[in-house]
Each structure stands twice: as structure tokens, then as C-alpha cells.
Design a protein around this motif. Structure first.
Motif, PDB file in Angstrom:
ATOM      1  N   PRO A  40     -48.517 -32.552 -39.411  1.00 12.78           N
ATOM      2  CA  PRO A  40     -47.425 -32.874 -39.648  1.00 12.78           C
ATOM      3  C   PRO A  40     -46.909 -32.685 -40.996  1.00 12.78           C
ATOM      4  CG  PRO A  40     -48.727 -34.694 -39.972  1.00 12.78           C
ATOM      5  CD  PRO A  40     -49.530 -33.570 -39.266  1.00 12.78           C
ATOM      6  N   SER A  41     -45.556 -32.515 -41.513  1.00  8.97           N
ATOM      7  CA  SER A  41     -45.204 -32.478 -43.112  1.00  8.97           C
ATOM      8  C   SER A  41     -45.240 -33.622 -43.883  1.00  8.97           C
ATOM      9  CB  SER A  41     -43.631 -31.716 -42.829  1.00  8.97           C
ATOM     10  OG  SER A  41     -42.605 -32.953 -42.407  1.00  8.97           O
ATOM     11  N   ASP A  42     -45.319 -33.429 -45.011  1.00  2.00           N
ATOM     12  CA  ASP A  42     -45.380 -34.605 -45.740  1.00  2.00           C
ATOM     13  C   ASP A  42     -44.156 -35.772 -45.474  1.00  2.00           C
ATOM     14  OD1 ASP A  42     -47.828 -33.562 -46.586  1.00  2.00           O
ATOM     15  OD2 ASP A  42     -46.682 -32.976 -48.353  1.00  2.00           O
ATOM     16  N   GLU A  43     -43.152 -35.340 -45.282  1.00  3.68           N
ATOM     17  CA  GLU A  43     -41.883 -36.277 -45.089  1.00  3.68           C
ATOM     18  C   GLU A  43     -42.231 -36.944 -43.831  1.00  3.68           C
ATOM     19  OE1 GLU A  43     -37.013 -35.932 -44.510  1.00  3.68           O
ATOM     20  OE2 GLU A  43     -38.247 -34.214 -44.737  1.00  3.68           O
ATOM     21  N   LEU A  44     -42.353 -36.500 -42.643  1.00  2.00           N
ATOM     22  CA  LEU A  44     -42.692 -36.923 -41.362  1.00  2.00           C
ATOM     23  C   LEU A  44     -43.846 -37.554 -41.244  1.00  2.00           C
ATOM     24  CD1 LEU A  44     -41.071 -34.430 -38.784  1.00  2.00           C
ATOM     25  CD2 LEU A  44     -40.197 -36.520 -39.522  1.00  2.00           C
ATOM     26  N   ARG A  45     -45.027 -37.353 -42.166  1.00  2.00           N
ATOM     27  CA  ARG A  45     -45.923 -38.200 -42.154  1.00  2.00           C
ATOM     28  C   ARG A  45     -45.750 -39.662 -42.568  1.00  2.00           C
ATOM     29  NH1 ARG A  45     -51.424 -36.570 -42.823  1.00  2.00           N
ATOM     30  NH2 ARG A  45     -50.750 -34.381 -43.401  1.00  2.00           N
ATOM     31  N   THR A  46     -45.066 -39.561 -43.740  1.00  2.00           N
ATOM     32  CA  THR A  46     -44.371 -41.002 -44.286  1.00  2.00           C
ATOM     33  C   THR A  46     -43.496 -41.815 -43.269  1.00  2.00           C
ATOM     34  OG1 THR A  46     -44.621 -39.833 -46.661  1.00  2.00           O
ATOM     35  CG2 THR A  46     -43.518 -41.695 -46.335  1.00  2.00           C
ATOM     36  N   LEU A  47     -42.687 -41.237 -42.752  1.00  2.00           N
ATOM     37  CA  LEU A  47     -41.836 -41.935 -41.720  1.00  2.00           C
ATOM     38  C   LEU A  47     -42.573 -42.449 -40.686  1.00  2.00           C
ATOM     39  CD1 LEU A  47     -38.729 -39.494 -41.691  1.00  2.00           C
ATOM     40  CD2 LEU A  47     -38.798 -41.795 -42.775  1.00  2.00           C
ATOM     41  N   LEU A  48     -43.576 -41.638 -40.141  1.00  3.32           N
ATOM     42  CA  LEU A  48     -44.197 -42.190 -38.925  1.00  3.32           C
ATOM     43  C   LEU A  48     -45.366 -42.999 -39.265  1.00  3.32           C
ATOM     44  CD1 LEU A  48     -43.995 -38.675 -36.936  1.00  3.32           C
ATOM     45  CD2 LEU A  48     -42.726 -40.853 -36.651  1.00  3.32           C
ATOM     46  N   ALA A  49     -45.991 -43.187 -40.386  1.00  5.36           N
ATOM     47  CA  ALA A  49     -46.895 -43.645 -40.729  1.00  5.36           C
ATOM     48  C   ALA A  49     -46.771 -45.522 -40.617  1.00  5.36           C
ATOM     49  CB  ALA A  49     -47.449 -43.790 -42.235  1.00  5.36           C
ATOM     50  N   GLY A  50     -47.560 -46.165 -40.214  1.00  6.86           N
ATOM     51  CA  GLY A  50     -47.350 -47.703 -40.078  1.00  6.86           C
ATOM     52  C   GLY A  50     -47.966 -48.418 -38.990  1.00  6.86           C
ATOM     53  N   PRO A  51     -47.913 -49.606 -38.890  1.00  6.85           N
ATOM     54  CA  PRO A  51     -48.441 -50.219 -37.910  1.00  6.85           C
ATOM     55  C   PRO A  51     -47.865 -50.063 -36.363  1.00  6.85           C
ATOM     56  CG  PRO A  51     -47.332 -51.696 -39.065  1.00  6.85           C
ATOM     57  CD  PRO A  51     -46.991 -50.395 -39.778  1.00  6.85           C
ATOM     58  N   ARG A  52     -48.592 -50.504 -35.515  1.00  9.64           N
ATOM     59  CA  ARG A  52     -47.865 -50.358 -34.068  1.00  9.64           C
ATOM     60  C   ARG A  52     -46.801 -51.516 -34.020  1.00  9.64           C
ATOM     61  NH1 ARG A  52     -49.666 -45.673 -31.530  1.00  9.64           N
ATOM     62  NH2 ARG A  52     -51.657 -45.263 -32.119  1.00  9.64           N
ATOM     63  N   PRO A  53     -45.808 -51.318 -33.243  1.00 11.47           N
ATOM     64  CA  PRO A  53     -45.777 -50.296 -32.201  1.00 11.47           C
ATOM     65  C   PRO A  53     -45.624 -48.823 -32.766  1.00 11.47           C
ATOM     66  CG  PRO A  53     -43.837 -51.268 -32.373  1.00 11.47           C
ATOM     67  CD  PRO A  53     -44.648 -52.014 -33.332  1.00 11.47           C
ATOM     68  N   GLN A  54     -45.716 -47.680 -32.292  1.00 13.75           N
ATOM     69  CA  GLN A  54     -45.771 -46.485 -32.761  1.00 13.75           C
ATOM     70  C   GLN A  54     -44.215 -45.908 -32.992  1.00 13.75           C
ATOM     71  OE1 GLN A  54     -47.065 -43.253 -30.096  1.00 13.75           O
ATOM     72  NE2 GLN A  54     -46.787 -41.534 -31.472  1.00 13.75           N
ATOM     73  N   ARG A  55     -44.044 -45.164 -34.323  1.00 15.53           N
ATOM     74  CA  ARG A  55     -42.976 -45.026 -34.727  1.00 15.53           C
ATOM     75  C   ARG A  55     -42.369 -43.657 -34.082  1.00 15.53           C
ATOM     76  NH1 ARG A  55     -42.824 -46.478 -40.916  1.00 15.53           N
ATOM     77  NH2 ARG A  55     -42.637 -48.738 -41.039  1.00 15.53           N
ATOM     78  N   TYR A  56     -41.243 -43.494 -33.834  1.00 15.52           N
ATOM     79  CA  TYR A  56     -40.678 -42.096 -33.535  1.00 15.52           C
ATOM     80  C   TYR A  56     -39.364 -41.580 -34.372  1.00 15.52           C
ATOM     81  CZ  TYR A  56     -43.376 -43.164 -29.199  1.00 15.52           C
ATOM     82  OH  TYR A  56     -44.298 -43.293 -28.456  1.00 15.52           O
ATOM     83  N   VAL A  57     -39.331 -40.430 -34.685  1.00 10.10           N
ATOM     84  CA  VAL A  57     -38.338 -40.003 -35.423  1.00 10.10           C
ATOM     85  C   VAL A  57     -37.246 -39.272 -34.434  1.00 10.10           C
ATOM     86  CG1 VAL A  57     -37.457 -38.232 -36.980  1.00 10.10           C
ATOM     87  CG2 VAL A  57     -39.271 -39.766 -37.519  1.00 10.10           C
ATOM     88  N   LEU A  58     -36.085 -39.459 -34.668  1.00  8.53           N
ATOM     89  CA  LEU A  58     -34.964 -38.746 -33.778  1.00  8.53           C
ATOM     90  C   LEU A  58     -34.302 -37.649 -34.831  1.00  8.53           C
ATOM     91  CD1 LEU A  58     -33.052 -41.590 -31.712  1.00  8.53           C
ATOM     92  CD2 LEU A  58     -35.269 -40.259 -31.208  1.00  8.53           C
TER      93      LEU A  58
END
Length: 353
Positions: free
Chosen positions: A8-26
Motif C-alpha cells: 500500500p501507499s503511505d496515504e492509504l496505509r494511514t487511512l486503512l489503519a485502525g481497529p476492527r471493523p476493517q476499514r474500506y476506502v471508496l
């Protein structure tokens, strides 16, 4: 799952990081513009290929960050604008995965409550697509193509519950019963389209006639549906690879194609040489590919006069640089091709720098 993975790119890595439930980017994804990938693998209809490479990731514009599958699938139909493809990107450890909306819908439909919720979301989405269908198209054919392109992981055709809800909201259902003729039309349309999509990975073993049939099917059934634009273009390129006159046109571009690959290879390793393919020739290469596609479409749609005019109007790219060995081979192979009108022509040689 039909997932495509890259680190992943650094930007999306930051956006998708975090606890469950899993995050999704549209993210909305612009179409690819590389003019020379003639023999690329078939696109996975319903995905954008955004996670295939860093260059593909550059075409994405993040729209929203969602918490979990349910929120992602709920927001996807609302953000889908029918103009560009909308990707669903999730993180899987240290990698990115692209999911189709049908995959999320299948994962959420494992009980009655989840199935009812998903049916409501997808019914509203199809009602909007129904309302936005081009006036010169059979509206239920458009609905079938839309569903087949995005929701094949959920079912091969819209479930009766979804289709009934669409007809009800569209005012075409009097007694709350599914109209059998419309149901059969949608199922037949979706089945034919799905058959073409299933055959696409087998293209190396298909003759030109089968490829032309598939292209006509997709072009006719998927008019105005962004999920199929890359598919129709890919099929046209495959037909061109099996057509002598289209290959003659392509052969004239080969010196520029070779220079394009050399420039890109140097860029990938961080080198900064003097570009072999200048801006003018790069623009000509892009325009020429679209002309080859237009010629191929006309030649295999019964428009012989239009195909001949396109063939004869082909603009020879101006080349002032030394041609690669690859380019010389292509020019020699194409030197004695014939135009559709039967006239002989030769590929001109390029002057050295």
C-alpha cells in the motif's frame, strides 16, 4: 475473491489503519491512458485494477473512508455516478486488496436480516440506474448488464427480490408479482453477457470470429456502463491483433512503441536520459491507437467505406530518432501489406537522428 494486491501507499496505509471493523476506502478511478499495451490480460469486470501498480494508484481519487463491509456497501451505491468506476479498497495486513461490490454483498447476505438490508440497498441502486438508462436503449437490458458487471459474486442475475423491488419502484408492477417476460429477458441478457466475460481469459485460444461476436455482445448490452468500457476496448485490441490490416497500421507505430518502452524502463529505475519519444510523437501514438480501434470497429461492423477512409487517413508519425532493432523488424514485416481497397503500400523508413 477477485483481489488485486500491491504494497500500500503511505496515504492509504494511514487511512486503512485502525481497529476492527476493517476499514474500506471508496475511490473514483480514472481510466488508464497507456497507449501501447495491446496484449494486456483481460480486465476483471467489476474492478478497476487500481491496486495493480503504483501508476494505477495515481489515477484514484479518494471519496470516503468507511468502517466495515456494511457501511462500505451502503455508501458504494450512493457514490457510484455512472461516469467513472468506483473502487472498494481494503487493507489485508501489509497489502491492499480491491473488492467488487458483489463480494461485499455476498459476505453480508448470510442471514435474513443481512439479506433484506442488502436487497434494499441494491434495489435502490438499480432503480437509479433504471431511471438513468439512455432513452434509446432497452431499459431492462441496461439493468441486466449493470448487475452482471458489478454483482456476479452475489448471483449470476438479480435475485427475484431485487428485481421485483426495482419493478415496483419503477411503477411496472401492478399486483406485486414479478413479470415473467421481464424476468426472462433480464436473465437471458445477463447469461449471454456472463458467457462472454467467462470466455475472455481464454482469448489466446479463440479465433477472430469469436472475439468479434463477443465484442458485439458487450458493446450492445453494456452501452453507457463504465464497468464495461475497458472490456470493450480490450476486445477491440484483441481483434486488431488478429486482423492483417489493423496489424499493418500497428506496425507503423512500432518504432514509437519501442521508444515509449525504453523511456518508461529508464523512468522505472530512476534514470533521467534524454527522452527517445518526444511530446509530439507521444501524442501521435495515443491518437493513432484510437484510430486503429476505430478502424477495427468499422471493419468488423459492416462499415467497409468508413474503414477504408480511416485506413487511408492514417497519419504517419514523424520520427527523427534512430529506430530500435525491434522497430526495424516490424517495418520489414509490414512492408508489403495491402489496404482494404487493394492498394499496395510500404512502410517508410525513419531518418536517423
Amino acid at each position: 475473491m477477485s483481489e488485486q494486491r500491491i504494497p500500500p501507499s503511505d496515504e492509504l496505509r494511514t487511512l486503512l489503519a485502525g481497529p476492527r471493523p476493517q476499514r474500506y476506502v471508496l475511490a473514483h478511478v480514472d481510466p488508464a491512458t497507456d497507449p501501447v499495451i495491446w496484449d494486456a490480460p483481460p480486465p476483471v469486470v467489476g474492478t478497476t485494477g487500481v491496486t495493480l501498480s503504483t501508476a494505477a494508484m495515481d489515477r484514484a481519487t479518494v471519496q470516503e473512508l468507511c468502517q466495515g463491509k456494511s457501511e462500505a456497501l451502503h455508501r458504494w451505491p450512493q457514490l457510484d455516478d455512472r461516469q467513472s468506476q468506483l473502487a472498494i479498497i481494503g487493507g489485508d495486513g501489509e497489502e491492499l486488496c480491491e473488492y467488487t461490490p458483489g463480494e461485499l454483498a455476498a459476505a453480508l447476505s448470510n442471514d435474513e436480516a443481512g439479506e433484506a438490508r442488502v436487497t434494499g440497498w441494491l434495489s435502490s441502486w438499480l432503480v437509479r440506474r433504471y431511471a438513468e438508462a439512455p432513452p434509446d436503449e432497452q431499459v431492462w437490458v441496461v439493468v441486466a448488464a449493470t448487475w452482471t458487471g458489478q454483482m456476479r459474486a452475489l448471483a449470476s442475475n438479480p435475485p427475484p427480490g431485487v428485481l421485483s423491488a426495482v419493478m415496483e419502484q419503477a411503477g411496472e408492477l401492478d399486483r406485486g408479482e414479478l413479470d415473467q417476460a421481464t424476468h426472462e429477458l433480464v436473465i437471458d441478457t445477463g447469461s449471454r453477457l456472463a458467457h462472454v466475460l467467462d470466455e475472455m481469459p481464454l482469448s489466446p485460444y479463440r479465433n477472430r470470429g469469436r472475439m468479434v461476436e463477443g465484442w458485439h455482445t458487450v458493446k450492445r448490452l453494456a452501452a453507457g456502463e463504465p464497468a464495461f468500457r475497458a472490456c470493450t476496448e480490450w476486445l477491440l485490441d484483441q481483434i486488431a491483433l488478429r486482423d492483417m490490416d489493423a496489424q499493418a497500421l500497428r506496425a507503423m507505430l512500432e518504432p514509437d512503441i519501442a521508444d515509449h518502452f525504453l523511456d518508461r524502463r529508464h523512468a522505472e529505475v530512476g534514470a533521467q536520459p534524454v527522452p527517445r519519444l518526444d511530446a509530439q510523437r507521444a501524442q501521435q501514438l495515443t491518437q493513432a491507437r484510437e484510430l486503429v480501434r476505430a478502424y477495427t470497429a468499422a471493419a468488423h461492423s459492416g462499415r467497409e467505406r468508413e474503414a477504408e477512409d480511416l485506413f487511408n487517413a492514417f497519419v504517419l508519425p514523424k520520427r527523427t530518432l534512430e529506430v530500435s532493432d525491434h522497430g526495424h523488424i516490424w517495418r520489414r514485416a509490414a512492408r508489403r501489406r495491402r489496404s482494404p481497397a487493394g492498394r499496395c503500400w510500404s512502410v517508410p523508413t525513419c531518418s536517423a537522428a
